[in-house]
Design a protein around this motif. Structure first.
Motif, PDB file in Angstrom:
ATOM      1  N   ARG A 294      -0.944  39.737  22.958  1.00 45.90           N
ATOM      2  CA  ARG A 294      -0.674  38.438  23.609  1.00 45.90           C
ATOM      3  C   ARG A 294       0.588  37.804  23.020  1.00 45.90           C
ATOM      4  NH1 ARG A 294      -6.440  37.766  23.131  1.00 45.90           N
ATOM      5  NH2 ARG A 294      -7.322  38.249  25.164  1.00 45.90           N
ATOM      6  N   GLY A 295       0.734  37.908  21.712  1.00 42.28           N
ATOM      7  CA  GLY A 295       1.947  37.405  21.073  1.00 42.28           C
ATOM      8  C   GLY A 295       3.183  38.169  21.507  1.00 42.28           C
ATOM      9  N   LEU A 296       3.074  39.493  21.622  1.00 45.42           N
ATOM     10  CA  LEU A 296       4.185  40.298  22.130  1.00 45.42           C
ATOM     11  C   LEU A 296       4.585  39.817  23.521  1.00 45.42           C
ATOM     12  CD1 LEU A 296       3.260  43.999  21.220  1.00 45.42           C
ATOM     13  CD2 LEU A 296       5.324  42.774  20.534  1.00 45.42           C
ATOM     14  N   ALA A 297       3.581  39.618  24.371  1.00 41.35           N
ATOM     15  CA  ALA A 297       3.849  39.145  25.732  1.00 41.35           C
ATOM     16  C   ALA A 297       4.599  37.819  25.693  1.00 41.35           C
ATOM     17  CB  ALA A 297       2.544  39.008  26.519  1.00 41.35           C
ATOM     18  N   GLU A 298       4.092  36.890  24.908  1.00 37.10           N
ATOM     19  CA  GLU A 298       4.734  35.575  24.817  1.00 37.10           C
ATOM     20  C   GLU A 298       6.178  35.704  24.339  1.00 37.10           C
ATOM     21  OE1 GLU A 298       3.694  31.110  23.270  1.00 37.10           O
ATOM     22  OE2 GLU A 298       2.783  32.798  22.211  1.00 37.10           O
ATOM     23  N   GLY A 299       6.395  36.546  23.331  1.00 36.98           N
ATOM     24  CA  GLY A 299       7.734  36.744  22.805  1.00 36.98           C
ATOM     25  C   GLY A 299       8.676  37.400  23.804  1.00 36.98           C
ATOM     26  N   LEU A 300       8.113  38.131  24.758  1.00 41.08           N
ATOM     27  CA  LEU A 300       8.919  38.765  25.809  1.00 41.08           C
ATOM     28  C   LEU A 300       9.094  37.846  27.022  1.00 41.08           C
ATOM     29  CD1 LEU A 300       7.475  42.397  25.686  1.00 41.08           C
ATOM     30  CD2 LEU A 300       9.757  41.655  24.938  1.00 41.08           C
ATOM     31  N   GLY A 301       8.457  36.670  26.987  1.00 39.60           N
ATOM     32  CA  GLY A 301       8.570  35.739  28.113  1.00 39.60           C
ATOM     33  C   GLY A 301       7.522  35.950  29.187  1.00 39.60           C
TER      34      GLY A 301
ATOM     35  N   THR B 200      -1.622  35.829  13.960  1.00 39.33           N
ATOM     36  CA  THR B 200      -1.465  37.194  14.471  1.00 39.33           C
ATOM     37  C   THR B 200      -0.640  37.173  15.746  1.00 39.33           C
ATOM     38  OG1 THR B 200      -3.568  37.865  13.487  1.00 39.33           O
ATOM     39  CG2 THR B 200      -2.708  39.265  15.253  1.00 39.33           C
ATOM     40  N   SER B 201      -0.932  36.239  16.617  1.00 40.99           N
ATOM     41  CA  SER B 201      -0.171  36.095  17.859  1.00 40.99           C
ATOM     42  C   SER B 201       1.283  35.739  17.570  1.00 40.99           C
ATOM     43  CB  SER B 201      -0.833  35.024  18.737  1.00 40.99           C
ATOM     44  OG  SER B 201      -0.159  34.908  19.952  1.00 40.99           O
TER      45      SER B 201
ATOM     46  N   ALA C 284      -1.637  34.350  28.570  1.00 35.10           N
ATOM     47  CA  ALA C 284      -2.964  34.255  29.186  1.00 35.10           C
ATOM     48  C   ALA C 284      -3.214  35.401  30.167  1.00 35.10           C
ATOM     49  CB  ALA C 284      -3.119  32.910  29.897  1.00 35.10           C
ATOM     50  N   ARG C 285      -2.160  36.052  30.614  1.00 37.03           N
ATOM     51  CA  ARG C 285      -2.320  37.194  31.528  1.00 37.03           C
ATOM     52  C   ARG C 285      -2.843  38.430  30.815  1.00 37.03           C
ATOM     53  NH1 ARG C 285       3.222  38.213  34.257  1.00 37.03           N
ATOM     54  NH2 ARG C 285       2.108  40.067  34.916  1.00 37.03           N
ATOM     55  N   VAL C 286      -2.685  38.481  29.494  1.00 31.33           N
ATOM     56  CA  VAL C 286      -3.038  39.684  28.733  1.00 31.33           C
ATOM     57  C   VAL C 286      -4.542  39.731  28.486  1.00 31.33           C
ATOM     58  CG1 VAL C 286      -2.744  40.903  26.542  1.00 31.33           C
ATOM     59  CG2 VAL C 286      -0.776  39.794  27.638  1.00 31.33           C
ATOM     60  N   ARG C 287      -5.114  40.828  28.928  1.00 24.58           N
ATOM     61  CA  ARG C 287      -6.526  41.127  28.691  1.00 24.58           C
ATOM     62  C   ARG C 287      -6.600  42.524  28.103  1.00 24.58           C
ATOM     63  NH1 ARG C 287      -7.356  36.341  29.408  1.00 24.58           N
ATOM     64  NH2 ARG C 287      -7.961  35.395  31.358  1.00 24.58           N
TER      65      ARG C 287
ATOM     66  N   GLY D 250       4.929  42.226  33.989  1.00 22.57           N
ATOM     67  CA  GLY D 250       6.349  42.049  34.258  1.00 22.57           C
ATOM     68  C   GLY D 250       6.712  40.577  34.196  1.00 22.57           C
ATOM     69  N   GLY D 251       7.954  40.308  34.527  1.00 20.12           N
ATOM     70  CA  GLY D 251       8.418  38.927  34.597  1.00 20.12           C
ATOM     71  C   GLY D 251       9.023  38.397  33.316  1.00 20.12           C
ATOM     72  N   GLY D 252       9.090  39.223  32.291  1.00 18.35           N
ATOM     73  CA  GLY D 252       9.684  38.802  31.025  1.00 18.35           C
ATOM     74  C   GLY D 252      11.018  39.480  30.784  1.00 18.35           C
ATOM     75  N   ARG D 253      11.503  39.350  29.576  1.00 18.48           N
ATOM     76  CA  ARG D 253      12.768  39.975  29.187  1.00 18.48           C
ATOM     77  C   ARG D 253      12.700  41.488  29.385  1.00 18.48           C
ATOM     78  NH1 ARG D 253      14.598  42.209  24.327  1.00 18.48           N
ATOM     79  NH2 ARG D 253      12.785  41.554  23.131  1.00 18.48           N
ATOM     80  N   LEU D 254      11.546  42.090  29.113  1.00 19.31           N
ATOM     81  CA  LEU D 254      11.282  43.509  29.330  1.00 19.31           C
ATOM     82  C   LEU D 254       9.872  43.643  29.896  1.00 19.31           C
ATOM     83  CD1 LEU D 254      12.476  44.862  25.849  1.00 19.31           C
ATOM     84  CD2 LEU D 254      13.636  45.242  28.035  1.00 19.31           C
ATOM     85  N   PRO D 255       9.600  44.675  30.691  1.00 20.31           N
ATOM     86  CA  PRO D 255       8.209  44.912  31.097  1.00 20.31           C
ATOM     87  C   PRO D 255       7.375  45.286  29.868  1.00 20.31           C
ATOM     88  CG  PRO D 255       9.734  46.344  32.320  1.00 20.31           C
ATOM     89  CD  PRO D 255      10.526  45.640  31.262  1.00 20.31           C
ATOM     90  N   LEU D 256       6.101  44.959  29.923  1.00 19.92           N
ATOM     91  CA  LEU D 256       5.181  45.295  28.835  1.00 19.92           C
ATOM     92  C   LEU D 256       4.087  46.184  29.415  1.00 19.92           C
ATOM     93  CD1 LEU D 256       4.141  44.927  25.907  1.00 19.92           C
ATOM     94  CD2 LEU D 256       2.961  42.854  26.707  1.00 19.92           C
ATOM     95  N   TYR D 257       3.926  47.378  28.833  1.00 25.49           N
ATOM     96  CA  TYR D 257       2.882  48.317  29.231  1.00 25.49           C
ATOM     97  C   TYR D 257       1.866  48.351  28.105  1.00 25.49           C
ATOM     98  CZ  TYR D 257       6.802  49.667  32.161  1.00 25.49           C
ATOM     99  OH  TYR D 257       7.868  49.647  33.016  1.00 25.49           O
ATOM    100  N   HIS D 258       0.634  47.973  28.422  1.00 27.34           N
ATOM    101  CA  HIS D 258      -0.431  47.825  27.428  1.00 27.34           C
ATOM    102  C   HIS D 258      -1.493  48.888  27.717  1.00 27.34           C
ATOM    103  CE1 HIS D 258      -3.694  44.878  25.699  1.00 27.34           C
ATOM    104  NE2 HIS D 258      -3.480  45.911  24.903  1.00 27.34           N
ATOM    105  N   LEU D 259      -1.613  49.857  26.825  1.00 34.57           N
ATOM    106  CA  LEU D 259      -2.588  50.931  26.976  1.00 34.57           C
ATOM    107  C   LEU D 259      -3.672  50.776  25.917  1.00 34.57           C
ATOM    108  CD1 LEU D 259       0.234  52.041  28.045  1.00 34.57           C
ATOM    109  CD2 LEU D 259      -0.718  54.287  27.653  1.00 34.57           C
ATOM    110  N   ASP D 260      -4.896  51.098  26.307  1.00 35.39           N
ATOM    111  CA  ASP D 260      -6.018  51.037  25.376  1.00 35.39           C
ATOM    112  C   ASP D 260      -6.773  52.354  25.480  1.00 35.39           C
ATOM    113  OD1 ASP D 260      -8.536  50.615  24.134  1.00 35.39           O
ATOM    114  OD2 ASP D 260      -8.374  48.467  24.465  1.00 35.39           O
TER     115      ASP D 260
END
Length: 158
Positions: free
Chosen positions: A51-58, A19-20, A62-65, A76-86
Protein backbone atom coordinates in the motif's frame (compact mmCIF):
# COMPACT_ATOMS: atom_id res chain seq x y z
CA UNK A 1 18.40 -17.57 -4.51
CA UNK A 2 21.36 -15.26 -5.19
CA UNK A 3 23.20 -13.85 -2.19
CA UNK A 4 22.95 -10.12 -1.37
CA UNK A 5 25.60 -8.11 -3.17
CA UNK A 6 26.02 -5.27 -0.61
CA UNK A 7 25.28 -4.86 3.09
CA UNK A 8 21.51 -5.07 3.75
CA UNK A 9 19.59 -2.15 5.26
CA UNK A 10 17.80 -2.98 8.53
CA UNK A 11 14.93 -0.86 9.85
CA UNK A 12 12.43 -1.13 12.70
CA UNK A 13 8.78 -0.33 12.08
CA UNK A 14 6.70 0.29 15.20
CA UNK A 15 3.29 0.48 13.50
CA UNK A 16 1.47 -0.13 10.20
CA UNK A 17 1.78 3.53 9.21
CA UNK A 18 5.57 3.30 9.54
CA UNK A 19 5.64 0.19 7.33
CA UNK A 20 3.48 1.96 4.78
CA UNK A 21 5.68 5.07 4.96
CA UNK A 22 8.72 2.92 4.25
CA UNK A 23 6.94 1.51 1.19
CA UNK A 24 6.31 5.06 -0.06
CA UNK A 25 9.97 5.91 0.54
CA UNK A 26 11.04 2.78 -1.35
CA UNK A 27 8.79 3.73 -4.28
CA UNK A 28 10.79 6.93 -4.64
CA UNK A 29 13.93 5.02 -5.70
CA UNK A 30 12.24 2.50 -8.01
CA UNK A 31 12.27 2.54 -11.80
CA UNK A 32 10.41 0.77 -14.59
CA UNK A 33 11.15 -2.94 -14.66
CA UNK A 34 12.10 -3.24 -10.98
CA UNK A 35 11.32 -6.47 -9.13
CA UNK A 36 10.67 -6.48 -5.38
CA UNK A 37 10.48 -9.76 -3.48
CA UNK A 38 8.66 -9.77 -0.14
CA UNK A 39 9.21 -12.40 2.52
CA UNK A 40 7.61 -12.80 5.92
CA UNK A 41 5.01 -14.68 7.90
CA UNK A 42 1.28 -14.12 7.55
CA UNK A 43 0.42 -10.77 9.10
CA UNK A 44 3.99 -9.44 9.00
CA UNK A 45 2.98 -6.41 6.94
CA UNK A 46 3.71 -7.36 3.34
CA UNK A 47 0.45 -5.97 1.93
CA UNK A 48 0.78 -2.90 4.15
CA UNK A 49 4.17 -2.25 2.58
CA UNK A 50 2.61 -2.65 -0.90
CA UNK A 51 0.00 0.00 0.00
CA UNK A 52 2.88 2.34 0.78
CA UNK A 53 4.55 1.47 -2.53
CA UNK A 54 1.29 2.29 -4.31
CA UNK A 55 1.00 5.62 -2.51
CA UNK A 56 4.61 6.47 -3.33
CA UNK A 57 3.93 5.71 -7.00
CA UNK A 58 0.84 7.96 -7.00
CA UNK A 59 -1.72 5.14 -6.85
CA UNK A 60 -4.48 5.41 -4.21
CA UNK A 61 -3.39 2.97 -1.47
CA UNK A 62 -7.01 2.08 -0.65
CA UNK A 63 -7.14 0.24 -3.99
CA UNK A 64 -4.52 -2.26 -2.81
CA UNK A 65 -5.86 -5.54 -1.51
CA UNK A 66 -4.01 -8.76 -0.90
CA UNK A 67 -4.29 -10.71 -4.17
CA UNK A 68 -4.18 -14.06 -2.34
CA UNK A 69 -7.26 -15.36 -4.14
CA UNK A 70 -6.63 -13.61 -7.48
CA UNK A 71 -2.84 -14.16 -7.73
CA UNK A 72 -2.18 -10.90 -9.60
CA UNK A 73 -3.53 -7.40 -9.07
CA UNK A 74 -2.60 -4.62 -11.49
CA UNK A 75 -2.72 -0.98 -10.42
CA UNK A 76 -2.28 1.83 -12.93
CA UNK A 77 -2.63 5.57 -12.87
CA UNK A 78 0.61 6.33 -11.05
CA UNK A 79 4.14 7.23 -12.03
CA UNK A 80 4.64 3.54 -12.94
CA UNK A 81 2.21 0.61 -13.10
CA UNK A 82 2.30 -1.63 -10.03
CA UNK A 83 1.95 -5.41 -10.43
CA UNK A 84 1.19 -7.12 -7.11
CA UNK A 85 1.57 -10.91 -7.04
CA UNK A 86 0.84 -13.16 -4.08
CA UNK A 87 2.16 -16.72 -4.22
CA UNK A 88 0.86 -17.83 -0.81
CA UNK A 89 -1.51 -20.38 -2.31
CA UNK A 90 0.70 -21.35 -5.24
CA UNK A 91 3.89 -23.34 -5.75
CA UNK A 92 4.63 -22.15 -9.30
CA UNK A 93 5.62 -24.66 -11.94
CA UNK A 94 8.05 -23.79 -14.71
CA UNK A 95 5.05 -23.00 -16.93
CA UNK A 96 3.66 -20.66 -14.26
CA UNK A 97 7.01 -18.88 -13.97
CA UNK A 98 7.11 -18.40 -17.74
CA UNK A 99 3.56 -17.01 -17.71
CA UNK A 100 4.50 -14.56 -14.93
CA UNK A 101 7.47 -13.17 -16.93
CA UNK A 102 5.13 -10.56 -18.44
CA UNK A 103 4.85 -9.04 -14.97
CA UNK A 104 8.28 -9.90 -13.57
CA UNK A 105 9.99 -8.30 -16.57
CA UNK A 106 7.28 -5.72 -17.24
CA UNK A 107 7.29 -1.98 -17.70
CA UNK A 108 6.23 -1.22 -14.14
CA UNK A 109 7.19 -2.26 -10.63
CA UNK A 110 6.48 -5.90 -9.82
CA UNK A 111 6.18 -6.80 -6.15
CA UNK A 112 5.84 -10.47 -5.21
CA UNK A 113 4.62 -11.64 -1.81
CA UNK A 114 6.06 -15.03 -0.81
CA UNK A 115 8.83 -14.43 -3.34
CA UNK A 116 10.77 -17.49 -2.18
CA UNK A 117 8.06 -19.71 -3.71
CA UNK A 118 8.88 -18.35 -7.15
CA UNK A 119 12.33 -19.98 -7.00
CA UNK A 120 13.60 -17.32 -9.37
CA UNK A 121 17.24 -16.31 -9.71
CA UNK A 122 16.46 -12.92 -11.29
CA UNK A 123 18.11 -9.85 -9.80
CA UNK A 124 15.73 -8.16 -7.36
CA UNK A 125 15.38 -6.14 -4.19
CA UNK A 126 14.20 -8.23 -1.24
CA UNK A 127 12.35 -6.98 1.82
CA UNK A 128 12.09 -9.51 4.66
CA UNK A 129 9.59 -8.56 7.36
CA UNK A 130 9.76 -10.30 10.74
CA UNK A 131 7.80 -9.90 13.95
CA UNK A 132 9.64 -8.19 16.80
CA UNK A 133 6.59 -7.47 18.97
CA UNK A 134 2.83 -7.10 18.75
CA UNK A 135 3.07 -4.08 16.44
CA UNK A 136 6.80 -3.94 15.71
CA UNK A 137 8.43 -5.42 12.63
CA UNK A 138 12.04 -5.65 11.52
CA UNK A 139 12.50 -4.89 7.83
CA UNK A 140 15.69 -6.13 6.20
CA UNK A 141 16.23 -4.85 2.65
CA UNK A 142 18.75 -6.76 0.53
CA UNK A 143 19.98 -6.08 -2.99
CA UNK A 144 20.48 -9.01 -5.35
CA UNK A 145 22.29 -7.65 -8.39
CA UNK A 146 24.08 -4.44 -9.39
CA UNK A 147 20.86 -2.68 -10.47
CA UNK A 148 19.49 -3.19 -6.97
CA UNK A 149 22.76 -2.19 -5.29
CA UNK A 150 22.06 1.26 -6.77
CA UNK A 151 18.46 1.22 -5.48
CA UNK A 152 19.61 0.25 -2.00
CA UNK A 153 22.33 2.95 -2.00
CA UNK A 154 19.71 5.53 -3.01
CA UNK A 155 17.32 4.24 -0.34
CA UNK A 156 20.01 4.70 2.33
CA UNK A 157 20.35 8.33 1.20
CA UNK A 158 16.62 9.16 1.19
Amino acid sequence: MPQPTIEPLTLLSRAEDETSAFGARLAGVLEAGDLIGLRGELGAGKTCLVRGLAEGLGIPPARVRSPTFTLIAEYGGGRLPLYHLDLYRLEPTEADRLALREYLDGDGVCVVEWFERLQDESPHLEVHLTFVGATERRLVVSAHGARYDRRLDRLRGV
